[in-house]
Write an enzyme that holds these catalytic residues in place. Structure first.
Site, short mmCIF file in Angstrom:
data_model
loop_
_atom_site.label_atom_id
_atom_site.label_comp_id
_atom_site.label_asym_id
_atom_site.label_seq_id
_atom_site.Cartn_x
_atom_site.Cartn_y
_atom_site.Cartn_z
N SER A 22 0.81 -1.22 0.00
CA SER A 22 0.00 0.00 0.00
C SER A 22 0.84 1.27 0.00
O SER A 22 1.62 1.50 -0.91
CB SER A 22 -0.96 -0.05 1.18
OG SER A 22 -1.84 1.03 1.14
N HIS A 23 0.73 2.06 1.05
CA HIS A 23 1.39 3.37 1.12
C HIS A 23 2.79 3.28 1.72
O HIS A 23 3.45 4.29 1.85
CB HIS A 23 0.53 4.29 1.97
CG HIS A 23 0.19 3.66 3.28
ND1 HIS A 23 -0.73 2.64 3.37
CD2 HIS A 23 0.68 3.85 4.51
CE1 HIS A 23 -0.80 2.23 4.63
NE2 HIS A 23 0.04 2.95 5.35
N ASP A 82 -2.22 6.55 -3.43
CA ASP A 82 -1.08 5.88 -2.80
C ASP A 82 -0.48 4.79 -3.68
O ASP A 82 -0.83 4.65 -4.85
CB ASP A 82 -1.48 5.32 -1.43
CG ASP A 82 -2.38 4.11 -1.57
OD1 ASP A 82 -3.13 4.03 -2.55
OD2 ASP A 82 -2.33 3.22 -0.68
N ASP A 88 -0.82 1.59 -4.09
CA ASP A 88 -1.66 0.63 -4.80
C ASP A 88 -2.99 1.22 -5.25
O ASP A 88 -3.87 0.48 -5.69
CB ASP A 88 -1.89 -0.62 -3.93
CG ASP A 88 -2.59 -0.29 -2.64
OD1 ASP A 88 -2.41 0.84 -2.13
OD2 ASP A 88 -3.33 -1.14 -2.11
N ASP A 146 -5.55 2.70 -3.68
CA ASP A 146 -6.82 2.66 -2.96
C ASP A 146 -7.06 3.88 -2.08
O ASP A 146 -8.18 4.15 -1.68
CB ASP A 146 -6.98 1.35 -2.16
CG ASP A 146 -5.87 1.11 -1.17
OD1 ASP A 146 -4.93 1.92 -1.11
OD2 ASP A 146 -5.93 0.08 -0.46
N ARG A 147 -5.99 4.63 -1.78
CA ARG A 147 -6.19 5.83 -0.95
C ARG A 147 -6.33 7.09 -1.82
O ARG A 147 -5.91 7.10 -2.97
CB ARG A 147 -4.99 6.04 -0.03
CG ARG A 147 -4.85 4.98 1.00
CD ARG A 147 -3.77 5.32 1.99
NE ARG A 147 -3.79 4.34 3.07
CZ ARG A 147 -3.26 4.51 4.26
NH1 ARG A 147 -2.64 5.63 4.54
NH2 ARG A 147 -3.34 3.57 5.17
N LYS A 197 -11.20 0.12 -0.88
CA LYS A 197 -11.28 1.56 -1.05
C LYS A 197 -10.71 1.90 -2.42
O LYS A 197 -9.99 1.10 -3.01
CB LYS A 197 -10.58 2.28 0.09
CG LYS A 197 -9.17 1.86 0.32
CD LYS A 197 -8.73 2.30 1.71
CE LYS A 197 -7.31 1.88 1.98
NZ LYS A 197 -7.04 1.54 3.35
C1 G1P Z 1 -3.78 1.75 8.26
C2 G1P Z 1 -4.97 2.66 8.40
C3 G1P Z 1 -6.24 1.90 8.11
C4 G1P Z 1 -6.16 1.26 6.74
C5 G1P Z 1 -4.90 0.41 6.64
C6 G1P Z 1 -4.70 -0.14 5.25
O1 G1P Z 1 -3.86 0.70 9.21
O2 G1P Z 1 -5.03 3.24 9.68
O3 G1P Z 1 -7.33 2.77 8.20
O4 G1P Z 1 -7.28 0.45 6.50
O5 G1P Z 1 -3.76 1.20 6.97
O6 G1P Z 1 -4.57 0.85 4.28
P1 G1P Z 1 -3.06 0.73 10.60
O7 G1P Z 1 -1.61 0.95 10.27
O8 G1P Z 1 -3.58 1.92 11.38
O9 G1P Z 1 -3.36 -0.57 11.27
ZN ZN Z 2 -3.20 1.43 -0.32
#
Ligand code: G1P
Ligand code: ZN
Length: 543
Positions: free
Chosen positions: A113-114, A277, A279, A281-282, A376
């Site tokens: 992801s990010h 981000d 991938d 989704d954000r 998302k």
């Molecule tokens: C974080 C975000 C959460 C999101 C997840 C995946 O998780 O807070 O809302 O769904 O990344 O993108 P966390 O690191 O807080 O467990």
């Molecule tokens: Zn992501």
């Protein structure tokens, strides 16, 4: 081609977190690490022979190699067919859509992801089910259990499949269909939104800057915003994906997307700014001179969604993750809709979406989406905003000012403390768990604590219970502090402190959020003792 059976043993630390298994890339590349986990997925599913799966990832370093390993293990497992994005690329929402539209049994998404990418960054792998959404905890627990008892895995001895062009190949008895990663997804977007109205908006001179952050959405954004909707070339910046995201941190927030923020706050700002981000989704949403918090974005989208064709018939209900601000609750109340509060993580929205209880949902962490997929969806959020602006014909700042005047403003911020010593973080949470019982009625930095509890979620659809999902403190005057530990970090503990306060006084709707929340921040420190415990003087990231 023969199937090799390789002896292995459990590798500690293969517990899936908030969103699949995430580790440092070099850990994922270690001997048997990826193979053990993929075999554990097959075991956790009760076998995958005869199934059809979707496979793709965000293109980060090791994505291409990992995809070939997954394919060879799928072939050895007896999977009938794998639908793969060209070059093993699929944004997370596009993968979700492909699973659904092709009636696949599930899919494997390669992404962290990010989190930063590259050899020294992070890698991740997530299993999604037939609804296109992240596997529920009942499944991830079985996968985790399998990682603890594994003794061998099976893999086909085969050369790489050519994933560079769309077409069909065979790997042993398994079919591998390589598809364009963008086309189906872009077509889906055309069915949801009024592309003619958005095209007219751009034709009228409306300007946008979409920062793809060198990540997977570049090709999607160019195809949709520039090619299909006519935004001028160059509206998408950092649009060529790279394995280490240009050396950056592909997280669309005011810290990591600072270039975009500076541009949107500058004198020649475009009308609309957005980022997504690693991938895809954000999303981060900005207008000229204004940053829209994800919680506010969810509320504004919910309030105006019926302006887009897909939602013109009305919304079934709304949902937000617990730490997300109550802004959307106020919209739900005004519209007479149910609003559900779920734990952090997209997987908890799946049942509500499948059961038709909600249409839109979101998280404070820049995630928003609807029932069109089970993830998302960053590009979707931008398109819904554009569709709304095309109808309302007003600047983002004006739309938000009207929104706050009508519903009140939930001032909101999140303070993250990263790479905290795990022992210190765990002790803090454990001690607060005990102390919180006596907190109601006491004061924290001058504010009365009205409630204190630990969030547990009772899923209204399948009755499952998720406990220990964050500590919540309600403060006098409508303030709230939430504390939880991240489930996606890969180094030490990340402590997230979520701070919120509702303001309804019309004269106080345009203050600086950090100033407006200063009393809540002080109360949070009095409750947690976080700075004192960690020796930190300030958060690492403020969103
Ligand atoms: C974080 C975000 C959460 C999101 C997840 C995946 O998780 O807070 O809302 O769904 O990344 O993108 P966390 O690191 O807080 O467990
Ligand atoms: Zn992501």
């Amino acid at each position: 081609m023969s199937i090799e059976t390789v002896a292995t043993q459990p590798i500690p630390g293969q517990k899936p977190g908030t969103s699949g298994l995430r580790k440092q890339t070099r850990v994922f590349m270690g001997p048997h690490f990826l193979e053990n986990y993929v075999q554990a997925i097959w075991t956790g599913l009760g076998g995958a022979a005869g199934t059809t799966l979707v496979l793709g990832g965000d293109g980060r370093y090791f994505n291409d190699r990992a995809a070939q390993v997954v394919l060879r293990m799928a072939a050895a497992e007896g999977v009938s067919k794998v639908i793969v994005g060209q070059d093993a690329i699929l944004s997370t929402p596009a993968a979700s859509h492909l699973i659904r539209s092709r009636g696949a049994d599930g899919g494997i998404i390669l992404s962290a992801s990010h989190n930063p990418g590259g050899h020294d960054g992070d890698f991740g792998l997530k299993y999604n089910g037939a609804n296109g959404g992240p596997a529920p905890e009942s499944v991830t627990e079985k996968i985790f259990a399998a990682t603890k008892t594994i003794t061998e895995y099976r893999i086909l001895a085969a050369i790489d499949v050519d994933l560079s062009t769309p077409g069909t190949h065979r790997m042993g008895d398994m079919e591998v269909e390589v598809v364009d990663p963008v086309a189906d997804y872009a077509d889906l977007m055309e069915t949801l939104f009024d592309f003619d109205a958005i095209r007219a908006l751009f034709a009228g001179g409306f300007t946008i800057c979409f920062d793809a952050m060198h990540a997977v959405t570049g090709p999607y954004a160019k195809a949709i915003f520039e090619d299909r909707l006519g935004a001028p070339a160059g509206s998408v910046v950092n649009g060529t994906p790279s394995p280490d995201f240009g050396g950056g941190h592909p997280d669309p927030n005011p810290i990591w997307a600072k270039d975009l923020v500076d541009r949107m706050m500058g004198p020649d700002a475009p009308d609309f700014g957005a980022a997504s981000d690693g991938d895809g989704d954000r999303n981060m949403i900005m207008g000229r001179g204004i940053y829209v918090t994800p919680s506010d974005s969810l509320a504004a989208l919910a309030a105006n969604a019926t302006l887009a064709p897909a939602y013109a018939g009305g919304l079934k209900g709304l949902a937000r993750s617990m730490p997300t601000s109550g802004a959307v609750d106020r919209v739900a109340e005004a519209l007479g809709l149910d609003c559900y509060e779920t734990p952090t993580g997209w997987k908890f929205f799946g049942n509500l979406l499948d059961a038709g209880k909600i249409t839109l949902c979101g998280e404070e962490s820049a995630g928003t989406s609807s029932d069109h997929v089970r993830e998302k969806d960053g590009v979707w959020a931008v398109l819904l905003w554009l569709n709304i602006l095309a109808q309302k014909k007003q600047p983002v700042a004006e739309l938000m000012a009207e929104h706050w005047a009508k519903f009140g403003r939930n001032y909101y911020t999140r303070h993250d403390y990263e790479a905290v010593d795990t022992g210190i973080a765990d002790t803090m949470v454990a001690e607060m768990r005990v102390r919180m019982r006596d907190m109601p009625g006491r004061k924290a930095a001058g504010l009365r604590i009205e409630s204190a509890d630990e969030f547990a979620y009772h899923d209204p659809v399948d009755g499952s219970v998720a406990e220990k999902q964050g500590l919540r403190f309600g403060l006098e005057g409508g303030g709230r502090v939430v504390v939880r530990l991240s489930g996606t970090g890969t180094v030490g503990a990340t402590v997230r402190v979520y701070l919120e306060r509702l303001e309804t006084d019309p004269g106080k709707l345009h203050e600086d959020p950090q100033e407006a929340l200063a009393p809540i921040v002080a109360a949070a420190e009095a409750i947690t003792g976080l700075k004192q415990r960690t020796g930190r003087t300030a958060p690492d990231v403020i969103t």
